[in-house]
Design a protein around this motif. Sequence first.
Motif, PDB file in Angstrom:
ATOM      1  N   GLN A  52      -4.987 -99.962  32.896  1.00 41.39           N
ATOM      2  CA  GLN A  52      -6.160-100.015  32.016  1.00 41.39           C
ATOM      3  C   GLN A  52      -5.744 -99.934  30.554  1.00 41.39           C
ATOM      4  OE1 GLN A  52      -9.147 -97.061  32.813  1.00 41.39           O
ATOM      5  NE2 GLN A  52     -10.350 -97.602  31.034  1.00 41.39           N
ATOM      6  N   GLU A  53      -4.822 -99.039  30.247  1.00 42.23           N
ATOM      7  CA  GLU A  53      -4.364 -98.909  28.859  1.00 42.23           C
ATOM      8  C   GLU A  53      -3.642-100.163  28.380  1.00 42.23           C
ATOM      9  OE1 GLU A  53      -4.848 -96.597  26.336  1.00 42.23           O
ATOM     10  OE2 GLU A  53      -6.409 -96.087  27.764  1.00 42.23           O
ATOM     11  N   TYR A  54      -2.840-100.781  29.260  1.00 42.45           N
ATOM     12  CA  TYR A  54      -2.172-102.027  28.883  1.00 42.45           C
ATOM     13  C   TYR A  54      -3.200-103.113  28.596  1.00 42.45           C
ATOM     14  CZ  TYR A  54       2.800-101.012  29.292  1.00 42.45           C
ATOM     15  OH  TYR A  54       4.066-100.541  29.062  1.00 42.45           O
ATOM     16  N   GLY A  55      -4.307-103.114  29.335  1.00 43.71           N
ATOM     17  CA  GLY A  55      -5.365-104.087  29.076  1.00 43.71           C
ATOM     18  C   GLY A  55      -6.125-103.800  27.805  1.00 43.71           C
ATOM     19  N   ASP A  56      -6.413-102.521  27.552  1.00 43.86           N
ATOM     20  CA  ASP A  56      -7.217-102.127  26.396  1.00 43.86           C
ATOM     21  C   ASP A  56      -6.423-102.036  25.095  1.00 43.86           C
ATOM     22  OD1 ASP A  56      -9.355-101.936  28.152  1.00 43.86           O
ATOM     23  OD2 ASP A  56      -9.315 -99.739  28.237  1.00 43.86           O
ATOM     24  N   HIS A  57      -5.194-101.542  25.191  1.00 40.65           N
ATOM     25  CA  HIS A  57      -4.365-101.281  23.999  1.00 40.65           C
ATOM     26  C   HIS A  57      -2.909-101.672  24.284  1.00 40.65           C
ATOM     27  CE1 HIS A  57      -7.795 -98.912  22.630  1.00 40.65           C
ATOM     28  NE2 HIS A  57      -7.769 -98.288  23.787  1.00 40.65           N
ATOM     29  N   PRO A  58      -2.617-102.955  24.426  1.00 38.54           N
ATOM     30  CA  PRO A  58      -1.280-103.368  24.857  1.00 38.54           C
ATOM     31  C   PRO A  58      -0.136-102.939  23.943  1.00 38.54           C
ATOM     32  CG  PRO A  58      -2.593-105.274  24.192  1.00 38.54           C
ATOM     33  CD  PRO A  58      -3.503-104.085  24.204  1.00 38.54           C
ATOM     34  N   VAL A  59      -0.323-102.994  22.653  1.00 37.13           N
ATOM     35  CA  VAL A  59       0.763-102.631  21.734  1.00 37.13           C
ATOM     36  C   VAL A  59       1.086-101.146  21.850  1.00 37.13           C
ATOM     37  CG1 VAL A  59       1.447-102.501  19.306  1.00 37.13           C
ATOM     38  CG2 VAL A  59       0.248-104.520  20.164  1.00 37.13           C
ATOM     39  N   GLU A  60       0.061-100.321  21.836  1.00 37.54           N
ATOM     40  CA  GLU A  60       0.255 -98.871  21.947  1.00 37.54           C
ATOM     41  C   GLU A  60       0.804 -98.489  23.319  1.00 37.54           C
ATOM     42  OE1 GLU A  60      -2.530-100.383  20.967  1.00 37.54           O
ATOM     43  OE2 GLU A  60      -2.957 -99.667  18.931  1.00 37.54           O
ATOM     44  N   ALA A  61       0.368 -99.201  24.354  1.00 34.93           N
ATOM     45  CA  ALA A  61       0.821 -98.887  25.713  1.00 34.93           C
ATOM     46  C   ALA A  61       2.321 -99.109  25.864  1.00 34.93           C
ATOM     47  CB  ALA A  61       0.045 -99.713  26.728  1.00 34.93           C
ATOM     48  N   VAL A  62       2.826-100.172  25.264  1.00 30.41           N
ATOM     49  CA  VAL A  62       4.266-100.441  25.347  1.00 30.41           C
ATOM     50  C   VAL A  62       5.050 -99.289  24.728  1.00 30.41           C
ATOM     51  CG1 VAL A  62       6.129-101.935  24.507  1.00 30.41           C
ATOM     52  CG2 VAL A  62       4.046-102.943  25.456  1.00 30.41           C
ATOM     53  N   SER A  63       4.625 -98.854  23.569  1.00 25.07           N
ATOM     54  CA  SER A  63       5.297 -97.748  22.890  1.00 25.07           C
ATOM     55  C   SER A  63       5.236 -96.467  23.719  1.00 25.07           C
ATOM     56  CB  SER A  63       4.656 -97.539  21.519  1.00 25.07           C
ATOM     57  OG  SER A  63       5.234 -96.445  20.873  1.00 25.07           O
ATOM     58  N   ARG A  64       4.058 -96.161  24.271  1.00 21.12           N
ATOM     59  CA  ARG A  64       3.906 -94.940  25.067  1.00 21.12           C
ATOM     60  C   ARG A  64       4.753 -95.005  26.340  1.00 21.12           C
ATOM     61  NH1 ARG A  64       1.232 -90.268  25.256  1.00 21.12           N
ATOM     62  NH2 ARG A  64       0.565 -89.453  27.274  1.00 21.12           N
ATOM     63  N   MET A  65       4.823 -96.177  26.974  1.00 21.13           N
ATOM     64  CA  MET A  65       5.627 -96.279  28.196  1.00 21.13           C
ATOM     65  C   MET A  65       7.111 -96.144  27.891  1.00 21.13           C
ATOM     66  SD  MET A  65       5.795 -96.266  31.386  1.00 21.13           S
ATOM     67  CE  MET A  65       4.208 -96.710  32.074  1.00 21.13           C
ATOM     68  N   ARG A  66       7.559 -96.688  26.782  1.00 25.12           N
ATOM     69  CA  ARG A  66       8.970 -96.497  26.411  1.00 25.12           C
ATOM     70  C   ARG A  66       9.277 -95.016  26.250  1.00 25.12           C
ATOM     71  NH1 ARG A  66       9.118-101.321  22.172  1.00 25.12           N
ATOM     72  NH2 ARG A  66       9.685-102.978  23.612  1.00 25.12           N
ATOM     73  N   TRP A  67       8.376 -94.306  25.575  1.00 19.02           N
ATOM     74  CA  TRP A  67       8.563 -92.869  25.415  1.00 19.02           C
ATOM     75  C   TRP A  67       8.531 -92.171  26.771  1.00 19.02           C
ATOM     76  CZ3 TRP A  67       4.609 -89.291  26.666  1.00 19.02           C
ATOM     77  CH2 TRP A  67       4.978 -87.963  26.481  1.00 19.02           C
TER      78      TRP A  67
END
Length: 83
Positions: A52-67
């Motif tokens: 859901q987060e990747y769909g709603d906020h893809p740029v932020e989701a990538v950063s959060r998943m890397r962390w």
Amino acid sequence: MSPSELLSTRAEALFASTLQPSTDPTPEQIRQAVLNSVSRHRAAGCAALVAQEYGDHPVEAVSRMRWAVAAVRAAYQLVGPSA
């Protein structure tokens, strides 16, 4: 579950948690956040929240998943491979 599947599941659980990278969490806080997320959402629920987060906020989701991946690797390395 293979080591890479376990890493992915833990990273998804951390991603779905309320823990923020800006708080510079300790390994124990990271492990507790993973446990809390899995208890609250189960593994499938954590994965759904990530999607859901990747769909709603893809740029932020990538950063959060890397962390999340890096934090999980570091937090669980300290307690050994069976944790």
